[in-house]
Design an enzyme around this catalytic site. Sequence first.
Site, PDB file in Angstrom:
ATOM      1  N   CYS A 102      32.755 -18.189  -0.637  1.00  0.00           N
ATOM      2  CA  CYS A 102      32.748 -18.042   0.591  1.00  0.00           C
ATOM      3  C   CYS A 102      33.950 -18.139   1.562  1.00  0.00           C
ATOM      4  O   CYS A 102      34.241 -18.095   2.881  1.00  0.00           O
ATOM      5  CB  CYS A 102      31.974 -19.336   1.179  1.00  0.00           C
ATOM      6  N   GLU A 141      27.254 -25.441   5.422  1.00  0.00           N
ATOM      7  CA  GLU A 141      28.621 -24.732   4.794  1.00  0.00           C
ATOM      8  C   GLU A 141      27.744 -23.248   4.746  1.00  0.00           C
ATOM      9  O   GLU A 141      26.975 -23.684   4.131  1.00  0.00           O
ATOM     10  CB  GLU A 141      29.299 -25.399   3.884  1.00  0.00           C
TER      11      GLU A 141
END
Length: 703
Positions: A312, A273
Amino acid sequence: MTATVLNADTAVETVPSYVRDAWWTPEPSADLLTNSARVRDASTGELLAMVSTEGLDLAAVVEHGRSVGQRELGALTFHQRALKLKELAQYLNDRRAQLYEVSARSGATTGDSQVDIDGGIGVLFTFGSKGRRELPNSQVVVDGPVETLSKDGSFIGEHIYTRIPGVAVQINAFNFPVWGMLEKLAPAFLAGVPTIVKPATPTGYVAAAAVRLMVESQILPAGSLQLISGSARNLLDELDYRDLVAFTGSAATAKTLKAHPNVAIGGVRFTSETDSLNAAILGPDAVAGTPEFEAFIKSVVTEMTVKAGQKCTSIRRVLVPKELCTEVSEAIGARIAQRVVLGDPRAEGVTMGALASLEQLADVRSAVEIMLAAGGELAYGSLDAPAVTRADGTVAPAPGGAFMSPVLLRWANPEASELHALEAFGPVASVVGYSDLADAVRLAALGSGSLVASVCTNDPSVAQQLVSGIAAHHGRVLILNREDARSSTGHGSPVPHLVHGGPGRAGGGEELGGIRSVFHHMQRTAVQGSPNMLTAITGVWHTGADQHFDDVHPFRKPLSALRIGDAFKSGLRQVTLADITAFAESTGDTFYAHTNAEAAAANPFFPGIVAHGYLMLSWAAGLFVEPAPGPVLANYGLDNLRFLTPLAAGDSFRVTLTAKQITPRETDEYGEVRWDAVLHNQHDEVVASYDVLTLVAKDWAAS
Ligand code: NAP
């Protein structure tokens, strides 16, 4: 956890690792002083701790997970592991305040800590519950239907999941030290795979504080969780195809790790990720004054300021109809000015804290400078050191603190590559105009794959066009309108039930998403053999395997006596036209196939009037029931019902019921039993098949 005093100047603790079921800190040495990282309070710059893995035997850590961790977790079923996750969640939940205190040192406000700490605990609760509801109380999961591979049914095949035989190495980013750890630990633990967590150095002390509580709780089995505090550059050298690496962090680090020979050639499973230029798109209908416009502005400001924009999933690109750029920029600026109080999270009234470190501040500032040079214009905020509310309540610049005011950029050129490629990992977003919906889709896709996008519109056709255009570029899409604006969990919050991850630049990985993420820690294997063998391997009875018809009706057997394959076969019962007519009249189901001979015969599927499927089911229940009070407590539903051969007046049928799967509950005095039910007609053709779901007591003494 003992403090290691190194010398008078650095009389601070070294953040300990928890390895091989014990706390570990490096031996004091000159090398340690040179090689260790120092972490500081994000708001004051005060030295908090040293961090180092100097002298840590990484090979022994991996071996401990593979041996002790695998053995201890392997002794538990899915349900037993799930229950431990729930207990752990409760334990941490009762001690959240301790973690908030530690987390505040990283610049996190109470709201930020709730996202990180409560969010992480929430993941444990979710997997604790899903594991018991959606997985069997065993160690093998059957995936998909059985395939019959021989004419006589003696050779069949199917897919099963069993846990991978190694360790799950979880390398995390600095921004969510608790959530990042728990969202990876929960599915690995449930799968039965030991975790080695490596938090990012700048905030690893928060993760270490959470691990300390988890160790104190004594809930987790030996070897199931190890923590490496500090750099672990050689960790992947110790891994092979049995292991998994789940990485969260920058695209640059992901690229380095993916290229490691043990990943590239050696078969270590690797998922990542990484960073992401997430978009929020305002629909053309969502003009100022609409609830959607208001929800949009609120969402952008929330995403810019929660965790000081170090998420994020934060909104980086604010895509709006060209003509609304000014209005949107002004509204965002006005809301920030009205709502955001920048300062030390320990001071009253502060709503946005510092970035995690001065290094992080320097990185974000430099990214903004590059964007300004590339054509971005400051629409709100500045790069000057801001005056902030300090812990004592005074408002002044805080030179040791990593503070930055929210910065909103506006771009005249929507094509600028820096806009779509440079992630300023702080309270920074860019407003850019689109000409039409196709343009909005194109601009969103210039992010080259993102974790999440929001679409804010109350027009279903706009939502449909935008979502069908952007979905394949994203891991998650949130559609915000007046109906869900209040109830929505928000753009930036991954939920454990749904996948988190995204294609391309976002890393190409997939985490969470409920039980899917458990299967990421398991190997899917095709198994082929006879029905008896596959029954023994999976614990689920397969058609063609042995059935045990004995004198005791299986409904008289509590779980302690019932065995897979215990079965009951009824006698035949004939259906008459009068039965069908009576059922039609009493239920009101007078569909022509049950009432009109001519019309029924004209139907391609029926010979004439046929019995209702539900009549057959009701009669089947009457044929297999054991009416006296007994261990069967309730029938809670049917699965996989199929009507296969119609039954006309004059036909007969019988039912065979076989115990297919037994799932005792860990915390109740009963469990679930799934029964295979098959109805045959007088020619032995299958009329209907389904699974009957019952709750059955573990023990039962006939009175
Ligand atoms: P980073 O510098 O890439 O570091 C991430 C982790 O990798 C840290 O634990 C780091 O350890 C470790 N690491 C670095 N090099 C390594 C190596 N050669 N071998 C083993 N481990 C290594 O990222 P960060 O600065 O912590 O986090 C910020 C970035 O993460 C942002 O770009 C953000 O977008 C991204 N992020 C993505 C997600 C997501 O879910 N997609 C979530 C959060 C953050 P050390 O700290 O000890 O160096």
